[in-house]
Scaffold this active site. Structure first.
Site, PDB file in Angstrom:
ATOM      1  N   GLU A  84      33.062  17.730 -24.863  1.00 53.19           N
ATOM      2  CA  GLU A  84      31.723  18.326 -24.986  1.00 53.19           C
ATOM      3  C   GLU A  84      31.195  18.912 -23.678  1.00 53.19           C
ATOM      4  O   GLU A  84      30.077  18.645 -23.259  1.00 53.19           O
ATOM      5  CB  GLU A  84      30.743  17.290 -25.535  1.00 53.19           C
ATOM      6  CG  GLU A  84      31.125  16.768 -26.906  1.00 53.19           C
ATOM      7  CD  GLU A  84      30.179  15.678 -27.408  1.00 53.19           C
ATOM      8  OE1 GLU A  84      29.149  15.410 -26.742  1.00 53.19           O
ATOM      9  OE2 GLU A  84      30.472  15.076 -28.466  1.00 53.19           O
ATOM     10  N   GLU A 125      36.876  13.577 -35.386  1.00 57.43           N
ATOM     11  CA  GLU A 125      35.742  12.657 -35.588  1.00 57.43           C
ATOM     12  C   GLU A 125      35.054  12.922 -36.924  1.00 57.43           C
ATOM     13  O   GLU A 125      33.826  12.887 -37.026  1.00 57.43           O
ATOM     14  CB  GLU A 125      34.733  12.794 -34.435  1.00 57.43           C
ATOM     15  CG  GLU A 125      35.335  12.572 -33.056  1.00 57.43           C
ATOM     16  CD  GLU A 125      34.314  12.633 -31.929  1.00 57.43           C
ATOM     17  OE1 GLU A 125      33.097  12.501 -32.206  1.00 57.43           O
ATOM     18  OE2 GLU A 125      34.721  12.814 -30.766  1.00 57.43           O
TER      19      GLU A 125
END
Length: 436
Positions: free
Chosen positions: A199, A342
């Site tokens: 991220e 995820e």
């Protein structure tokens, strides 16, 4: 840019179940969980714990048995260690359903390395909480499961000793390199796929802003909550819109792992085409243009794959999935592997049967997409029971029920949709040739 084969010849998905079990068996000698929590019941498979109770186990094959690609889940060590019925059902479901695990938070910087030590850039074992991920590693070895590493560098979950100290960019670079070197070497025999950087991009596809160490309360806010929550302490290495810390993180991981290791950039919101996906594409092109020497003396591009987190909702439609597939192709056309890392499908509360049917379709479509795409080498859920799931914990009373098992570990409609999606039809024999 270094040219690479569009379909890597060695991926985790090519490892057979027998090879996975053999790899796990070699690790069993280091088990630290109580054997009573891990040992198979009499007559059970030697590589798995006992089956769940009959009243909660779904009929038919398990998720790990319907595809040769790893099917994984995030795991919490504190639940694995529970000695009550909840802990037993958690362990049993984990063992029966999944062929890969990823520690949900146990390998993140703040939990794994809470202490700076005498030399922050040259960590030693005493600086680490090495017992923390051990229950997950032990359970994976007992169950014949691969372990995926998450994550080496992230703008969140950094320890207080980093956030509360005004380190220079050069000092942070050496701290980052030292942490990556220690961690990857420590787990090299257990983990061969890592989310190296997680991220790093903002919603518009640009790099996150660096934390300002001179701002009031910058250490308390950076990467946690408040006005500076989107800023990154690691972006102080090089400054705004500078990719140095990302490139150097991958270079450090490559240096300390063998050529067989797979290094991933992982992010959310890049599943569909748009500015953030464009930013991720640009980032991995930069990494592919760089090479690094591995621990076994080979030269490799710095990145092997892109991780699509896929935190989705029941607003997804078939058109969204089609866009996801087309966007994934932009990355695989570069020669990258892809993984769904995820996956969950959040439901706005209250839960209704209609919403669960939509959730079932989303799980099915994402599972089918990965099963059909050769370069999609694994698919992982971010938790498998609604009892232990970050969406319900993060937005109580608003969203939840994001997994494939309910709070009592009974299979939801999404479980069956996901299993059906992973199960590709067997080609029929033709009458004329006898070939599939």
């Amino acid at each position: 840019m270094t040219q690479r084969s569009p379909h890597p010849t060695r991926t985790p998905s090519t490892r057979t179940r027998g090879q996975r079990a053999a790899r796990a068996a070699a690790l069993l000698a280091t088990l630290s969980l109580p054997l009573a929590l891990l040992a198979p019941a009499a007559g059970a498979s030697a590589s798995r714990a006992a089956a769940p109770a009959a009243d909660s186990a779904p009929e038919g094959p398990r998720l790990r048995d319907v595809t040769d690609k790893p099917v994984g889940t995030a795991v919490r060590e504190e639940v694995l260690r529970r000695t009550d019925d909840i802990g037993a059902r958690y362990r049993q479901t984990l063992a029966e359903e999944f062929s890969m695990v990823v520690p949900e938070s146990e390998l993140k910087f703040n939990r794994l390395r809470p202490r700076a030590g005498a030399e922050p850039a040259r960590p030693v074992a005493a600086d680490y909480n090495l017992t923390l991920p051990q229950p997950i590693l032990d359970a994976a070895a007992a169950n014949g499961q691969e372990v995926r590493g998450h994550t080496l560098v992230w703008y969140r979950t950094n320890p207080a000793w980093i956030l509360n100290t005004a380190y220079t960019g050069d000092q942070l670079l050496e701290i980052m390199r030292g942490h990556i070197a220690f961690t990857t070497r420590r787990y090299a025999d257990r983990i061969d796929t890592w989310d190296v950087v997680n991220e790093a991009l903002d919603a518009d596809g640009t790099l996150r802003e660096p934390c300002n160490p001179d701002a009031p309360a910058a250490g308390a806010e950076c990467g946690r909550s408040g006005a500076l929550s989107k800023a990154s302490v690691w972006q102080r290495i090089g400054g705004s819109e500078d990719y140095t810390h990302i490139i150097e993180a991958f270079r450090a991981a490559r240096k300390n792992l063998p050529a067989s290791a797979k290094l991933y950039y992982n992010d959310f919101g890049i599943e569909r085409s748009g500015p953030k996906a464009d930013g991720a594409l640009d980032l991995v092109k930069r990494l592919l243009a760089e090479t690094g020497e591995t621990s076994d003396g080979q030269t490799r591009p710095l990145v092997d794959g892109i991780g699509f987190q896929a935190h989705l909702g029941v607003d997804w439609t078939p058109a969204y999935v089609a866009d996801f597939r087309a966007n994934m192709k932009r990355f695989t056309d570069l020669g990258l592997e892809t993984q769904i890392t995820e996956l969950d499908v959040g439901v706005d509360l209250p839960v209704t049967p209609a919403k669960l049917e939509v959730q079932k379709r989303v799980f099915h479509d994402i599972g089918r997409m990965c099963a059909e795409e050769e370069a999609c080498t694994a698919i992982l859920l971010w938790g498998f029971s609604d009892r232990f799931q970050w969406i319900g914990e993060g937005w109580p009373g608003q969203y939840g029920a994001a997994t494939v098992f309910d709070e009592e570990f009974a299979a939801k409609p999404g479980y069956f949709g996901f299993r059906d999606g992973l199960t590709l039809p067997t080609p029929l024999l033709t009458a004329s040739t006898g070939r599939r």
